[in-house]
Design a protein around this motif. Sequence first.
Motif, PDB file in Angstrom:
ATOM      1  N   UNK A   9       0.751  -1.245   0.000  1.00 11.48           N
ATOM      2  CA  UNK A   9       0.000   0.000   0.000  1.00 11.48           C
ATOM      3  C   UNK A   9       0.783   1.299   0.000  1.00 11.48           C
ATOM      4  N   UNK A  10       2.033   1.275  -0.412  1.00 11.23           N
ATOM      5  CA  UNK A  10       2.806   2.503  -0.516  1.00 11.23           C
ATOM      6  C   UNK A  10       3.080   2.800  -1.985  1.00 11.23           C
ATOM      7  N   UNK A  11       3.543   4.003  -2.263  1.00 11.65           N
ATOM      8  CA  UNK A  11       3.818   4.401  -3.630  1.00 11.65           C
ATOM      9  C   UNK A  11       5.192   3.979  -4.112  1.00 11.65           C
ATOM     10  N   UNK A  12       5.398   4.159  -5.409  1.00 17.25           N
ATOM     11  CA  UNK A  12       6.643   3.770  -6.057  1.00 17.25           C
ATOM     12  C   UNK A  12       7.847   4.527  -5.493  1.00 17.25           C
ATOM     13  N   UNK A  13       7.684   5.824  -5.240  1.00 17.13           N
ATOM     14  CA  UNK A  13       8.790   6.615  -4.701  1.00 17.13           C
ATOM     15  C   UNK A  13       9.214   6.090  -3.335  1.00 17.13           C
ATOM     16  N   UNK A  14       8.231   5.799  -2.487  1.00 18.21           N
ATOM     17  CA  UNK A  14       8.535   5.274  -1.151  1.00 18.21           C
ATOM     18  C   UNK A  14       9.197   3.902  -1.260  1.00 18.21           C
ATOM     19  N   UNK A  15       8.747   3.082  -2.175  1.00 19.25           N
ATOM     20  CA  UNK A  15       9.347   1.763  -2.382  1.00 19.25           C
ATOM     21  C   UNK A  15      10.832   1.903  -2.708  1.00 19.25           C
ATOM     22  N   UNK A  16      11.162   2.782  -3.656  1.00 18.16           N
ATOM     23  CA  UNK A  16      12.561   2.958  -4.043  1.00 18.16           C
ATOM     24  C   UNK A  16      13.397   3.546  -2.908  1.00 18.16           C
ATOM     25  N   UNK A  17      12.827   4.473  -2.145  1.00 18.66           N
ATOM     26  CA  UNK A  17      13.544   5.028  -0.993  1.00 18.66           C
ATOM     27  C   UNK A  17      13.849   3.930   0.025  1.00 18.66           C
ATOM     28  N   UNK A  18      12.866   3.080   0.295  1.00 17.72           N
ATOM     29  CA  UNK A  18      13.047   2.009   1.268  1.00 17.72           C
ATOM     30  C   UNK A  18      14.061   0.984   0.768  1.00 17.72           C
ATOM     31  N   UNK A  19      14.093   0.724  -0.536  1.00 14.80           N
ATOM     32  CA  UNK A  19      15.101  -0.179  -1.092  1.00 14.80           C
ATOM     33  C   UNK A  19      16.488   0.435  -0.941  1.00 14.80           C
ATOM     34  N   UNK A  20      16.598   1.745  -1.180  1.00 15.77           N
ATOM     35  CA  UNK A  20      17.888   2.435  -1.096  1.00 15.77           C
ATOM     36  C   UNK A  20      18.454   2.377   0.325  1.00 15.77           C
ATOM     37  N   UNK A  21      17.596   2.489   1.330  1.00 16.02           N
ATOM     38  CA  UNK A  21      18.052   2.483   2.717  1.00 16.02           C
ATOM     39  C   UNK A  21      18.118   1.082   3.316  1.00 16.02           C
ATOM     40  N   UNK A  22      17.745   0.071   2.536  1.00 13.31           N
ATOM     41  CA  UNK A  22      17.803  -1.304   3.024  1.00 13.31           C
ATOM     42  C   UNK A  22      16.598  -1.714   3.852  1.00 13.31           C
ATOM     43  N   UNK A  23      15.553  -0.894   3.854  1.00 12.04           N
ATOM     44  CA  UNK A  23      14.356  -1.206   4.628  1.00 12.04           C
ATOM     45  C   UNK A  23      13.393  -2.137   3.894  1.00 12.04           C
ATOM     46  N   UNK A  24      13.609  -2.359   2.608  1.00 12.06           N
ATOM     47  CA  UNK A  24      12.748  -3.218   1.797  1.00 12.06           C
ATOM     48  C   UNK A  24      13.640  -4.075   0.915  1.00 12.06           C
ATOM     49  N   UNK A  25      13.221  -5.317   0.633  1.00 11.98           N
ATOM     50  CA  UNK A  25      14.046  -6.199  -0.213  1.00 11.98           C
ATOM     51  C   UNK A  25      14.357  -5.570  -1.577  1.00 11.98           C
ATOM     52  N   UNK A  26      15.554  -5.813  -2.049  1.00 10.88           N
ATOM     53  CA  UNK A  26      15.984  -5.304  -3.349  1.00 10.88           C
ATOM     54  C   UNK A  26      15.281  -6.047  -4.480  1.00 10.88           C
ATOM     55  N   UNK A  27      15.005  -5.314  -5.541  1.00  5.86           N
ATOM     56  CA  UNK A  27      14.448  -5.942  -6.738  1.00  5.86           C
ATOM     57  C   UNK A  27      15.593  -6.562  -7.527  1.00  5.86           C
ATOM     58  N   UNK A  28      15.224  -7.399  -8.459  1.00 10.15           N
ATOM     59  CA  UNK A  28      16.199  -8.002  -9.380  1.00 10.15           C
ATOM     60  C   UNK A  28      15.757  -7.670 -10.792  1.00 10.15           C
TER      61      UNK A  28
END
Length: 55
Positions: A9-28
């Motif tokens: 339920x979050x937006x794309x920008x938040x997803x990428x920010x969380x990936x950058x900080x290690x708070x969300x799994x990285x995409x492949x």
Amino acid sequence: MPQVLDMFGLGKTMLYEMMKTGEFPQSRRVRHLSVWVESAVQDWIRVVAKPKSIG
């Protein structure tokens, strides 16, 4: 990506920010697509949804 965004339920920008900080799994990358391992996303959801103990 739409399925991942729908899952938490979050937006794309938040997803990428969380990936950058290690708070969300990285995409492949698979060819020109970004994909996530579903079990990694489900594990992240379980950890985030886990109630914190009051102590």
